[in-house]
Design a protein around this motif. Structure first.
Motif, PDB file in Angstrom:
ATOM      1  N   GLY A 107       0.808  -1.202   0.000  1.00 61.60           N
ATOM      2  CA  GLY A 107       0.000   0.000   0.000  1.00 61.60           C
ATOM      3  C   GLY A 107       0.840   1.250   0.000  1.00 61.60           C
ATOM      4  O   GLY A 107       0.456   2.290   0.536  1.00 61.60           O
ATOM      5  N   ASN A 108       2.011   1.158  -0.582  1.00 62.90           N
ATOM      6  CA  ASN A 108       2.947   2.280  -0.569  1.00 62.90           C
ATOM      7  C   ASN A 108       2.557   3.292  -1.631  1.00 62.90           C
ATOM      8  O   ASN A 108       2.432   2.959  -2.809  1.00 62.90           O
ATOM      9  N   THR A 109       2.377   4.547  -1.194  1.00 62.46           N
ATOM     10  CA  THR A 109       1.945   5.577  -2.134  1.00 62.46           C
ATOM     11  C   THR A 109       3.117   6.293  -2.794  1.00 62.46           C
ATOM     12  O   THR A 109       2.928   7.010  -3.771  1.00 62.46           O
ATOM     13  N   SER A 110       4.333   6.100  -2.256  1.00 61.75           N
ATOM     14  CA  SER A 110       5.485   6.748  -2.875  1.00 61.75           C
ATOM     15  C   SER A 110       5.886   5.996  -4.134  1.00 61.75           C
ATOM     16  O   SER A 110       5.708   4.778  -4.218  1.00 61.75           O
ATOM     17  N   PRO A 111       6.401   6.700  -5.143  1.00 63.14           N
ATOM     18  CA  PRO A 111       6.779   6.017  -6.382  1.00 63.14           C
ATOM     19  C   PRO A 111       7.912   5.033  -6.140  1.00 63.14           C
ATOM     20  O   PRO A 111       8.851   5.340  -5.399  1.00 63.14           O
ATOM     21  N   PRO A 112       7.837   3.845  -6.727  1.00 65.71           N
ATOM     22  CA  PRO A 112       8.908   2.863  -6.539  1.00 65.71           C
ATOM     23  C   PRO A 112      10.188   3.304  -7.240  1.00 65.71           C
ATOM     24  O   PRO A 112      10.171   4.139  -8.137  1.00 65.71           O
ATOM     25  N   ASP A 113      11.292   2.721  -6.794  1.00 65.41           N
ATOM     26  CA  ASP A 113      12.598   3.030  -7.352  1.00 65.41           C
ATOM     27  C   ASP A 113      13.147   1.770  -8.023  1.00 65.41           C
ATOM     28  O   ASP A 113      13.695   0.897  -7.354  1.00 65.41           O
ATOM     29  N   PRO A 114      13.010   1.663  -9.344  1.00 67.92           N
ATOM     30  CA  PRO A 114      13.471   0.456 -10.029  1.00 67.92           C
ATOM     31  C   PRO A 114      14.942   0.507 -10.436  1.00 67.92           C
ATOM     32  O   PRO A 114      15.380  -0.279 -11.281  1.00 67.92           O
ATOM     33  N   ALA A 115      15.726   1.409  -9.832  1.00 67.05           N
ATOM     34  CA  ALA A 115      17.096   1.632 -10.303  1.00 67.05           C
ATOM     35  C   ALA A 115      17.931   0.356 -10.274  1.00 67.05           C
ATOM     36  O   ALA A 115      18.688   0.079 -11.207  1.00 67.05           O
ATOM     37  N   LEU A 116      17.807  -0.447  -9.212  1.00 67.15           N
ATOM     38  CA  LEU A 116      18.613  -1.659  -9.133  1.00 67.15           C
ATOM     39  C   LEU A 116      18.144  -2.686 -10.153  1.00 67.15           C
ATOM     40  O   LEU A 116      18.960  -3.354 -10.795  1.00 67.15           O
ATOM     41  N   LEU A 117      16.837  -2.807 -10.329  1.00 71.13           N
ATOM     42  CA  LEU A 117      16.313  -3.721 -11.352  1.00 71.13           C
ATOM     43  C   LEU A 117      16.801  -3.312 -12.733  1.00 71.13           C
ATOM     44  O   LEU A 117      17.179  -4.159 -13.555  1.00 71.13           O
ATOM     45  N   ASP A 118      16.812  -2.006 -12.986  1.00 67.27           N
ATOM     46  CA  ASP A 118      17.299  -1.516 -14.279  1.00 67.27           C
ATOM     47  C   ASP A 118      18.794  -1.807 -14.429  1.00 67.27           C
ATOM     48  O   ASP A 118      19.252  -2.194 -15.516  1.00 67.27           O
ATOM     49  N   ALA A 119      19.541  -1.629 -13.345  1.00 63.61           N
ATOM     50  CA  ALA A 119      20.980  -1.886 -13.403  1.00 63.61           C
ATOM     51  C   ALA A 119      21.280  -3.358 -13.667  1.00 63.61           C
ATOM     52  O   ALA A 119      22.280  -3.699 -14.301  1.00 63.61           O
ATOM     53  N   PHE A 120      20.397  -4.233 -13.205  1.00 67.84           N
ATOM     54  CA  PHE A 120      20.536  -5.664 -13.477  1.00 67.84           C
ATOM     55  C   PHE A 120      20.077  -6.044 -14.892  1.00 67.84           C
ATOM     56  O   PHE A 120      20.210  -7.197 -15.292  1.00 67.84           O
ATOM     57  N   GLN A 121      19.489  -5.069 -15.596  1.00 69.61           N
ATOM     58  CA  GLN A 121      19.007  -5.288 -16.969  1.00 69.61           C
ATOM     59  C   GLN A 121      17.999  -6.446 -17.016  1.00 69.61           C
ATOM     60  O   GLN A 121      18.127  -7.396 -17.789  1.00 69.61           O
ATOM     61  N   LEU A 163      24.756 -14.626  -7.178  1.00 78.58           N
ATOM     62  CA  LEU A 163      24.984 -13.567  -8.161  1.00 78.58           C
ATOM     63  C   LEU A 163      26.353 -13.764  -8.810  1.00 78.58           C
ATOM     64  O   LEU A 163      27.329 -14.095  -8.140  1.00 78.58           O
ATOM     65  N   ASP A 164      26.418 -13.527 -10.126  1.00 72.76           N
ATOM     66  CA  ASP A 164      27.715 -13.591 -10.803  1.00 72.76           C
ATOM     67  C   ASP A 164      28.532 -12.363 -10.426  1.00 72.76           C
ATOM     68  O   ASP A 164      28.010 -11.408  -9.831  1.00 72.76           O
ATOM     69  N   PRO A 165      29.830 -12.348 -10.724  1.00 72.61           N
ATOM     70  CA  PRO A 165      30.677 -11.222 -10.299  1.00 72.61           C
ATOM     71  C   PRO A 165      30.208  -9.861 -10.787  1.00 72.61           C
ATOM     72  O   PRO A 165      30.317  -8.867 -10.055  1.00 72.61           O
ATOM     73  N   VAL A 166      29.683  -9.789 -12.005  1.00 71.25           N
ATOM     74  CA  VAL A 166      29.216  -8.497 -12.521  1.00 71.25           C
ATOM     75  C   VAL A 166      28.002  -8.018 -11.725  1.00 71.25           C
ATOM     76  O   VAL A 166      27.936  -6.866 -11.285  1.00 71.25           O
ATOM     77  N   ALA A 167      27.027  -8.917 -11.523  1.00 69.73           N
ATOM     78  CA  ALA A 167      25.822  -8.555 -10.771  1.00 69.73           C
ATOM     79  C   ALA A 167      26.169  -8.228  -9.323  1.00 69.73           C
ATOM     80  O   ALA A 167      25.591  -7.309  -8.730  1.00 69.73           O
ATOM     81  N   SER A 168      27.125  -8.969  -8.755  1.00 70.34           N
ATOM     82  CA  SER A 168      27.539  -8.698  -7.391  1.00 70.34           C
ATOM     83  C   SER A 168      28.136  -7.296  -7.274  1.00 70.34           C
ATOM     84  O   SER A 168      27.867  -6.561  -6.309  1.00 70.34           O
ATOM     85  N   GLY A 169      28.930  -6.894  -8.257  1.00 70.41           N
ATOM     86  CA  GLY A 169      29.489  -5.559  -8.253  1.00 70.41           C
ATOM     87  C   GLY A 169      28.424  -4.485  -8.365  1.00 70.41           C
ATOM     88  O   GLY A 169      28.490  -3.450  -7.681  1.00 70.41           O
ATOM     89  N   VAL A 170      27.421  -4.725  -9.204  1.00 74.77           N
ATOM     90  CA  VAL A 170      26.301  -3.788  -9.344  1.00 74.77           C
ATOM     91  C   VAL A 170      25.586  -3.632  -8.005  1.00 74.77           C
ATOM     92  O   VAL A 170      25.273  -2.520  -7.563  1.00 74.77           O
ATOM     93  N   PHE A 171      25.336  -4.770  -7.359  1.00 80.12           N
ATOM     94  CA  PHE A 171      24.637  -4.746  -6.078  1.00 80.12           C
ATOM     95  C   PHE A 171      25.429  -3.966  -5.030  1.00 80.12           C
ATOM     96  O   PHE A 171      24.879  -3.132  -4.305  1.00 80.12           O
ATOM     97  N   HIS A 174      25.238  -0.257  -5.525  1.00 81.32           N
ATOM     98  CA  HIS A 174      23.922   0.263  -5.171  1.00 81.32           C
ATOM     99  C   HIS A 174      23.765   0.321  -3.650  1.00 81.32           C
ATOM    100  O   HIS A 174      23.176   1.270  -3.117  1.00 81.32           O
ATOM    101  N   LEU A 175      24.312  -0.678  -2.971  1.00 82.84           N
ATOM    102  CA  LEU A 175      24.243  -0.695  -1.516  1.00 82.84           C
ATOM    103  C   LEU A 175      25.026   0.476  -0.919  1.00 82.84           C
ATOM    104  O   LEU A 175      24.558   1.158   0.003  1.00 82.84           O
ATOM    105  N   ALA A 176      26.210   0.727  -1.459  1.00 85.11           N
ATOM    106  CA  ALA A 176      27.020   1.854  -0.977  1.00 85.11           C
ATOM    107  C   ALA A 176      26.305   3.180  -1.216  1.00 85.11           C
ATOM    108  O   ALA A 176      26.343   4.086  -0.367  1.00 85.11           O
TER     109      ALA A 176
END
Length: 242
Positions: A107-121, A163-171, A174-176
């Motif tokens: 029930g979250n009214t704030s817009p979602p942030d798909p940035a990590l999903l997009d970064a994972f392509q 996660l493969d090394p590339v995806a792990s680096g992306v994650f 994003h965490l930082a």
């Protein structure tokens, strides 16, 4: 003025039948820091995480999360992004339908942030039923959900497993970035080299007790180790830490 703690636990105990799992846990997570949660199997990590999420009720002690006492009122959980070690999604839904379902449930009214999903392509993968997705893609979906609503607190359980090394680096990047924006993180992992790279603080559990709680550098200096692996091995062997 000191900022209030994101997680403040004092004297938490929990027993399942004859098994004492938590034995007077004290834990504090400061805002804007990554706290690594470490310990061998059966040390109490999972029960502690479930207690913070309100999925397990401790037998004794006090627990406050994001300023709210954990006492059955679940509203505080709307500010938490949780990534379990092995996420389970409805197999018949597509990834995109899972995202829509989570938005509706929260029930979250704030817009979602798909940035990590997009970064994972993941654009094409989200159109496929979950049952057809690889383990690594499911892990990416789970990570994207954890970050989706700009959480104040992230609770991540073995987040880079699968996660493969590339995806792990992306994650990790994003965490930082999330921490730089002020998010707080409780990160459970057996990959100590990863925690050495990411964590500001370490909480080491052993037999349901906190064996060490403090900055990573303090643990290294007090054990005379240069890396987390030998430092945590010293804790498991019972060496005293100032």
């Amino acid at each position: 003025m000191t900022a209030p703690l994101v997680i403040d636990a004092a004297g938490l105990t929990k027993r399942f039948g004859k098994l004492q799992v938590l034995r007077g846990i004290d834990l504090s997570v400061a805002p804007g820091r990554i706290t690594g949660l470490v310990g061998p199997n059966a040390s109490g990590k999972s029960t502690l995480i479930k207690s913070i999420l309100g999925l397990v009720r401790p037998d004794a002690g006090q627990l406050t999360v994001l300023g709210s006492p954990v006492n059955g009122d679940e509203r505080y959980r709307g500010e938490i992004g949780y990534m379990p070690q092995a996420a389970r999604f409805p197999e018949n839904l597509t990834g995109r339908e899972v995202l829509a379902m989570i938005r509706d449930l929260r029930g979250n009214t704030s817009p979602p942030d798909p940035a990590l999903l997009d970064a994972f392509q993941l654009s094409e993968e989200l159109s496929k039923p979950v049952r057809t997705l690889s383990g690594g893609t499911r892990q990416k979906l789970s990570a994207g959900l954890a970050f989706l609503f700009h959480p104040k607190l992230l609770i991540l359980d073995e987040p880079t497993a699968g996660l493969d090394p590339v995806a792990s680096g992306v994650f990790k990047r994003h965490l930082a970035a999330a921490r730089e924006r002020g998010a707080s993180v409780l990160l459970a992992s057996h990959t100590l080299s990863e925690l050495g790279e990411l964590a500001d603080d370490i909480v080491f559990l052993l037999d349901g007790r906190v064996r060490f709680h403090g900055p990573v550098q303090q643990l290294l200096e007090s054990t005379g180790a240069s890396r987390l692996e030998p430092a945590c091995a010293a804790l498991m062997q019972g060496e005293r830490v100032p």
